[in-house]
Motif scaffolding. Structure first.
Motif, PDB file in Angstrom:
ATOM      1  N   TYR A 197       4.834   5.215   7.786  1.00 59.64           N
ATOM      2  CA  TYR A 197       4.776   3.849   7.268  1.00 59.64           C
ATOM      3  C   TYR A 197       4.097   3.810   5.896  1.00 59.64           C
ATOM      4  CZ  TYR A 197       5.757   2.022  12.050  1.00 59.64           C
ATOM      5  OH  TYR A 197       6.310   1.712  13.265  1.00 59.64           O
ATOM      6  N   ALA A 198       2.961   4.499   5.775  1.00 58.89           N
ATOM      7  CA  ALA A 198       2.224   4.491   4.509  1.00 58.89           C
ATOM      8  C   ALA A 198       3.048   5.121   3.390  1.00 58.89           C
ATOM      9  CB  ALA A 198       0.895   5.220   4.678  1.00 58.89           C
ATOM     10  N   MET A 199       3.736   6.218   3.694  1.00 58.60           N
ATOM     11  CA  MET A 199       4.572   6.890   2.703  1.00 58.60           C
ATOM     12  C   MET A 199       5.719   5.991   2.247  1.00 58.60           C
ATOM     13  SD  MET A 199       6.797  10.404   3.143  1.00 58.60           S
ATOM     14  CE  MET A 199       7.857   9.685   4.411  1.00 58.60           C
ATOM     15  N   ILE A 200       6.368   5.349   3.192  1.00 60.75           N
ATOM     16  CA  ILE A 200       7.513   4.487   2.857  1.00 60.75           C
ATOM     17  C   ILE A 200       7.043   3.267   2.074  1.00 60.75           C
ATOM     18  CG2 ILE A 200       9.405   3.116   3.804  1.00 60.75           C
ATOM     19  CD1 ILE A 200       9.144   5.026   6.330  1.00 60.75           C
ATOM     20  N   ASP A 201       5.931   2.683   2.493  1.00 59.39           N
ATOM     21  CA  ASP A 201       5.397   1.511   1.799  1.00 59.39           C
ATOM     22  C   ASP A 201       5.117   1.832   0.329  1.00 59.39           C
ATOM     23  OD1 ASP A 201       4.123  -1.331   2.219  1.00 59.39           O
ATOM     24  OD2 ASP A 201       2.635  -0.184   1.087  1.00 59.39           O
ATOM     25  N   GLN A 202       4.519   2.978   0.079  1.00 61.58           N
ATOM     26  CA  GLN A 202       4.227   3.377  -1.297  1.00 61.58           C
ATOM     27  C   GLN A 202       5.515   3.597  -2.085  1.00 61.58           C
ATOM     28  OE1 GLN A 202       2.054   7.057  -1.618  1.00 61.58           O
ATOM     29  NE2 GLN A 202       1.375   6.623  -3.688  1.00 61.58           N
ATOM     30  N   HIS A 203       6.486   4.241  -1.470  1.00 60.65           N
ATOM     31  CA  HIS A 203       7.758   4.530  -2.133  1.00 60.65           C
ATOM     32  C   HIS A 203       8.516   3.255  -2.506  1.00 60.65           C
ATOM     33  CE1 HIS A 203      11.651   6.421  -2.910  1.00 60.65           C
ATOM     34  NE2 HIS A 203      12.193   5.573  -2.045  1.00 60.65           N
ATOM     35  N   LEU A 204       8.345   2.205  -1.721  1.00 65.03           N
ATOM     36  CA  LEU A 204       9.126   0.981  -1.922  1.00 65.03           C
ATOM     37  C   LEU A 204       8.653   0.129  -3.102  1.00 65.03           C
ATOM     38  CD1 LEU A 204       9.666  -0.112   1.782  1.00 65.03           C
ATOM     39  CD2 LEU A 204      11.478   0.404   0.135  1.00 65.03           C
ATOM     40  N   GLU A 205       7.596   0.500  -3.753  1.00 63.97           N
ATOM     41  CA  GLU A 205       7.112  -0.301  -4.874  1.00 63.97           C
ATOM     42  C   GLU A 205       8.219  -0.449  -5.928  1.00 63.97           C
ATOM     43  OE1 GLU A 205       3.404  -0.611  -8.036  1.00 63.97           O
ATOM     44  OE2 GLU A 205       3.579   1.135  -6.735  1.00 63.97           O
ATOM     45  N   GLY A 206       8.559  -1.688  -6.233  1.00 60.07           N
ATOM     46  CA  GLY A 206       9.578  -1.979  -7.227  1.00 60.07           C
ATOM     47  C   GLY A 206      11.002  -1.797  -6.754  1.00 60.07           C
ATOM     48  N   ARG A 207      11.201  -1.545  -5.463  1.00 63.88           N
ATOM     49  CA  ARG A 207      12.541  -1.292  -4.931  1.00 63.88           C
ATOM     50  C   ARG A 207      12.979  -2.397  -3.976  1.00 63.88           C
ATOM     51  NH1 ARG A 207      14.337   4.089  -5.223  1.00 63.88           N
ATOM     52  NH2 ARG A 207      12.831   5.504  -6.215  1.00 63.88           N
ATOM     53  N   THR A 208      14.272  -2.660  -3.978  1.00 60.52           N
ATOM     54  CA  THR A 208      14.858  -3.552  -2.976  1.00 60.52           C
ATOM     55  C   THR A 208      15.331  -2.736  -1.779  1.00 60.52           C
ATOM     56  OG1 THR A 208      15.567  -5.134  -4.665  1.00 60.52           O
ATOM     57  CG2 THR A 208      16.662  -5.260  -2.519  1.00 60.52           C
ATOM     58  N   TRP A 209      16.073  -1.664  -2.054  1.00 62.68           N
ATOM     59  CA  TRP A 209      16.553  -0.754  -1.010  1.00 62.68           C
ATOM     60  C   TRP A 209      15.878   0.587  -1.192  1.00 62.68           C
ATOM     61  CZ3 TRP A 209      18.304  -3.711   2.481  1.00 62.68           C
ATOM     62  CH2 TRP A 209      19.021  -4.869   2.145  1.00 62.68           C
ATOM     63  N   VAL A 210      15.903   1.418  -0.175  1.00 63.98           N
ATOM     64  CA  VAL A 210      14.981   2.552  -0.145  1.00 63.98           C
ATOM     65  C   VAL A 210      15.382   3.720  -1.036  1.00 63.98           C
ATOM     66  CG1 VAL A 210      15.932   3.858   1.811  1.00 63.98           C
ATOM     67  CG2 VAL A 210      13.444   3.790   1.441  1.00 63.98           C
ATOM     68  N   ALA A 211      16.680   3.891  -1.320  1.00 58.49           N
ATOM     69  CA  ALA A 211      17.070   5.104  -2.041  1.00 58.49           C
ATOM     70  C   ALA A 211      18.135   4.895  -3.103  1.00 58.49           C
ATOM     71  CB  ALA A 211      17.562   6.154  -1.043  1.00 58.49           C
ATOM     72  N   ALA A 212      18.628   3.703  -3.259  1.00 57.34           N
ATOM     73  CA  ALA A 212      19.671   3.430  -4.247  1.00 57.34           C
ATOM     74  C   ALA A 212      19.538   1.981  -4.691  1.00 57.34           C
ATOM     75  CB  ALA A 212      21.061   3.689  -3.653  1.00 57.34           C
ATOM     76  N   ASN A 213      20.340   1.620  -5.689  1.00 57.96           N
ATOM     77  CA  ASN A 213      20.296   0.239  -6.177  1.00 57.96           C
ATOM     78  C   ASN A 213      20.943  -0.738  -5.199  1.00 57.96           C
ATOM     79  OD1 ASN A 213      19.024   1.011  -8.571  1.00 57.96           O
ATOM     80  ND2 ASN A 213      20.979   1.446  -9.586  1.00 57.96           N
ATOM     81  N   THR A 214      21.738  -0.215  -4.296  1.00 61.09           N
ATOM     82  CA  THR A 214      22.401  -1.037  -3.285  1.00 61.09           C
ATOM     83  C   THR A 214      22.132  -0.449  -1.901  1.00 61.09           C
ATOM     84  OG1 THR A 214      24.455   0.246  -3.495  1.00 61.09           O
ATOM     85  CG2 THR A 214      24.240  -1.718  -4.884  1.00 61.09           C
TER      86      THR A 214
END
Length: 229
Positions: A141-158
């Motif tokens: 959870y902590a890793m994903i939360d940090q990664h999501l900064e400035g993102r709408t979706w987790v790995a691509a623009n869509t």
């Protein structure tokens, strides 16, 4: 009848991952609910795929196993034109595949440890194993939360295959280990996932089965209300 046959179960998190993907890619399949508790049905399924793991796609008689492989196969051969879950850009595609694996390995797997433990007889339960799985989820959870900064979706623009993996992994994981208050980005991402049309349809189709889910006590009432369902 569709040339594609899907062997699945409506409660399975990995099946949800694939169902979300198929809905997003606008692919019709002949869905067959698999009951591995039935000896004859299990034996017939093992002839198709000896590991006994689901979901399993049959495409013109050819077994296609493993959710990520199935999704890529479907995008290449059966998706509606213009629908994608893996970007054509190779670097972006690599990020999608990475986060797809991260959700499968570091959210889905520890979540399933909780479910497996509840399915054991009381005397055979493994509290230390469940504790380790809980710590693994908190780390993820902590890793994903940090990664999501400035993102709408987790790995691509869509919306991508990685989000297809994230939705069921998180949906079931939070029933055992709720998100911490500080995980605001992950909480917002979870809501975006739940509001996505393909995710919402998959969850809605599974509602009649949630009463059989071992971790149902942790489900939000917006997904399962035992007084109604």
């Amino acid at each position: 009848m569709s040339a594609l046959t899907l062997h699945y179960h409506p409660l399975s998190s990995y099946c949800h991952k694939l169902l979300i993907a198929m809905d997003h890619l606008a692919i019709d399949v002949d869905k067959r609910v698999l009951n591995l508790g039935d000896p004859e049905e299990r034996a017939a399924f093992l002839k198709l795929w000896p590991t006994g793991r689901m979901p399993l796609l049959i495409d013109q008689g050819r077994p296609i196993p493993e959710t990520s492989i199935i999704i890529e196969h479907l995008q290449r051969h059966h998706a509606r034109p213009g629908r994608t879950l893996i970007p054509h850009d190779p670097d972006q595609a690599l990020q999608v595949r990475l986060w797809d694996r991260l959700f499968d390995l570091y959210v889905m797997t520890p979540m399933q440890a909780f479910t497996a433990n509840l399915l054991r007889p009381q005397a055979q339960r493994d509290p230390s194993g469940v504790a380790r799985a809980g710590e693994a989820l908190k780390t993820a959870y902590a890793m994903i939360d940090q990664h999501l900064e400035g993102r709408t979706w987790v790995a691509a623009n869509t919306f991508s295959m990685a989000d297809c993996a994230a939705a069921p992994a998180l949906f079931y994981a939070v029933t055992y280990v709720p998100l911490a208050p500080e995980h605001t980005r992950l909480a917002a991402y979870f809501e975006r996932l739940m509001e996505h049309s393909s995710v919402a349809r998959t969850i809605d189709d599974a509602r009649p089965y949630f009463r059989f889910y071992p971790g149902r006590a942790g489900l939000s009432k917006r997904f399962y209300d035992p007084e109604v369902d």
